[in-house]
Scaffold this motif. Structure first.
Motif, mmCIF file in Angstrom:
data_model
loop_
_atom_site.group_PDB
_atom_site.id
_atom_site.type_symbol
_atom_site.label_atom_id
_atom_site.label_comp_id
_atom_site.label_asym_id
_atom_site.label_seq_id
_atom_site.Cartn_x
_atom_site.Cartn_y
_atom_site.Cartn_z
ATOM 1 N N ILE A 1 30.515 31.830 29.034
ATOM 2 C CA ILE A 1 29.378 31.598 29.948
ATOM 3 C C ILE A 1 28.312 32.713 29.558
ATOM 4 N N ASN A 2 27.057 31.887 29.546
ATOM 5 C CA ASN A 2 25.969 32.781 29.224
ATOM 6 C C ASN A 2 25.394 33.503 30.345
ATOM 7 N N LYS A 3 25.413 34.902 30.235
ATOM 8 C CA LYS A 3 24.882 35.501 31.533
ATOM 9 C C LYS A 3 23.524 35.062 31.862
ATOM 10 N N PRO A 4 23.511 34.915 33.338
ATOM 11 C CA PRO A 4 22.504 34.187 34.017
ATOM 12 C C PRO A 4 21.285 35.364 33.837
ATOM 13 N N SER A 5 20.237 34.581 34.044
ATOM 14 C CA SER A 5 18.697 35.521 34.035
ATOM 15 C C SER A 5 18.128 35.577 35.353
ATOM 16 N N THR A 6 18.751 34.758 36.355
ATOM 17 C CA THR A 6 18.413 34.962 37.665
ATOM 18 C C THR A 6 19.529 35.044 38.506
ATOM 19 N N GLN A 7 19.121 35.446 40.034
ATOM 20 C CA GLN A 7 20.233 35.714 40.723
ATOM 21 C C GLN A 7 20.731 34.387 41.407
ATOM 22 N N SER A 8 19.722 33.530 41.370
ATOM 23 C CA SER A 8 20.172 32.087 41.915
ATOM 24 C C SER A 8 21.098 31.355 40.832
ATOM 25 N N GLN A 9 20.925 31.532 39.552
ATOM 26 C CA GLN A 9 21.799 31.005 38.564
ATOM 27 C C GLN A 9 23.118 31.873 38.612
ATOM 28 N N LEU A 10 23.068 33.069 39.040
ATOM 29 C CA LEU A 10 24.575 33.862 39.056
ATOM 30 C C LEU A 10 25.381 33.223 40.192
ATOM 31 N N VAL A 11 24.682 33.180 41.443
ATOM 32 C CA VAL A 11 25.321 32.535 42.485
ATOM 33 C C VAL A 11 26.058 30.920 42.244
ATOM 34 N N ASP A 12 25.206 30.235 41.557
ATOM 35 C CA ASP A 12 25.621 29.052 41.009
ATOM 36 C C ASP A 12 27.040 29.055 40.205
ATOM 37 N N VAL B 1 29.652 38.164 44.257
ATOM 38 C CA VAL B 1 31.001 37.828 44.606
ATOM 39 C C VAL B 1 31.181 38.159 46.235
ATOM 40 N N GLN B 2 30.678 39.454 46.593
ATOM 41 C CA GLN B 2 31.156 39.554 48.203
ATOM 42 C C GLN B 2 30.341 38.410 48.964
ATOM 43 N N GLU B 3 29.335 37.632 48.503
ATOM 44 C CA GLU B 3 28.656 36.744 49.343
ATOM 45 C C GLU B 3 29.577 35.416 48.961
ATOM 46 N N VAL B 4 29.639 35.162 47.901
ATOM 47 C CA VAL B 4 30.291 33.673 47.586
ATOM 48 C C VAL B 4 31.587 33.652 47.766
ATOM 49 N N MET B 5 32.409 34.670 47.311
ATOM 50 C CA MET B 5 33.914 34.673 47.533
ATOM 51 C C MET B 5 34.486 35.808 48.301
ATOM 52 N N PRO B 6 34.286 35.770 49.754
ATOM 53 C CA PRO B 6 34.547 37.092 50.349
ATOM 54 C C PRO B 6 36.155 37.444 50.240
ATOM 55 N N PHE B 7 36.875 36.439 49.966
ATOM 56 C CA PHE B 7 38.229 36.680 49.842
ATOM 57 C C PHE B 7 38.772 37.258 48.586
ATOM 58 N N CYS B 8 37.896 37.458 47.862
ATOM 59 C CA CYS B 8 38.137 38.289 46.351
ATOM 60 C C CYS B 8 37.794 39.903 46.503
ATOM 61 N N ARG B 9 38.887 40.463 46.042
ATOM 62 C CA ARG B 9 38.751 42.023 45.857
ATOM 63 C C ARG B 9 38.275 42.073 44.371
ATOM 64 N N LEU B 10 37.092 42.743 44.256
ATOM 65 C CA LEU B 10 36.581 42.870 42.961
ATOM 66 C C LEU B 10 36.629 44.434 42.282
ATOM 67 N N ARG B 11 37.228 44.549 41.156
ATOM 68 C CA ARG B 11 37.410 45.994 40.641
ATOM 69 C C ARG B 11 36.509 45.494 39.305
ATOM 70 N N ILE B 12 35.561 46.608 39.312
ATOM 71 C CA ILE B 12 34.833 46.635 38.266
ATOM 72 C C ILE B 12 35.052 47.857 37.326
ATOM 73 N N PHE B 13 34.964 47.745 35.760
ATOM 74 C CA PHE B 13 35.260 48.506 34.844
ATOM 75 C C PHE B 13 34.199 48.555 33.954
ATOM 76 N N SER B 14 33.690 49.615 33.585
ATOM 77 C CA SER B 14 32.433 49.764 32.379
ATOM 78 C C SER B 14 32.971 49.978 31.098
ATOM 79 N N ASN B 15 34.404 49.792 30.978
ATOM 80 C CA ASN B 15 35.127 50.082 29.712
ATOM 81 C C ASN B 15 36.454 49.199 29.809
ATOM 82 N N GLY B 16 36.615 48.476 28.628
ATOM 83 C CA GLY B 16 37.787 47.578 28.594
ATOM 84 C C GLY B 16 39.057 48.423 28.378
ATOM 85 N N LEU B 17 39.027 49.567 27.770
ATOM 86 C CA LEU B 17 40.090 50.363 27.758
ATOM 87 C C LEU B 17 40.831 50.834 28.922
ATOM 88 N N ILE B 18 39.934 51.266 29.878
ATOM 89 C CA ILE B 18 40.275 51.774 31.186
ATOM 90 C C ILE B 18 40.923 50.364 32.088
#
Length: 147
Positions: free
Chosen positions: A117-128, A32-49
């Motif tokens: 979306i299927n989780k990608p298996s490679t970094q290249s797929q994630l970028v796409d 996201v930092q590479e492809v969408m630098p205009f995005c502020r990403l917040r990561i949660f390890s739990n949906g309740l949080i």
């Protein structure tokens, strides 16, 4: 006439990722930092949080990426909570899955997911994938008004 993407052409966006896999979350953040630098990403390890944070209207994201398969509560339970709450029902949710389970995929759409979306298996797929999301969700469609 070809339209070109420039980060300046898109206002800052808040994106949430809910994923209990730290490695997947880290790779997603780098992408996201590479492809969408205009995005502020917040990561949660739990949906309740994430649901607790959403109680504050200033923390309303433009888009949520939600892992379908997590320990309690799983992604489908969090999706259901998002979509039954009028304050959050219009936030687009993209479900991520690493398992090919047609019943769960159908259920995700029935509960209101905009995409699965299927989780990608490679970094290249994630970028796409992130590039496609950027083009569709932040350039093509109109998102609900943000307060």
């Amino acid at each position: 006439m070809a339209l070109t993407f420039t980060p300046e052409s898109i206002p800052e966006r808040l994106v949430y990722l809910v994923d209990d896999d730290e490695e997947d979350a880290f790779l997603f953040e780098l992408t996201v930092q590479e492809v969408m630098p205009f995005c502020r990403l917040r990561i949660f390890s739990n949906g309740l949080i994430m649901l607790e944070v959403l109680a504050d209207p200033k923390d309303r994201p433009h888009l949520i990426f939600l892992d379908m398969h997590m320990p309690y509560p799983d992604g489908l339970e969090i999706l259901m909570n998002l979509k039954i709450n009028r304050q959050w029902a219009d936030i687009p949710v993209i479900m991520l899955t690493g398992i090919e389970d047609q019943e769960q995929i159908s259920l995700a759409y029935q509960l209101g997911a905009q995409s699965v979306i299927n989780k990608p298996s490679t970094q290249s797929q994630l970028v796409d994938i992130v590039m496609s999301v950027r083009e569709y969700w932040f350039k093509t469609v109109r998102l609900p008004n943000q307060n």
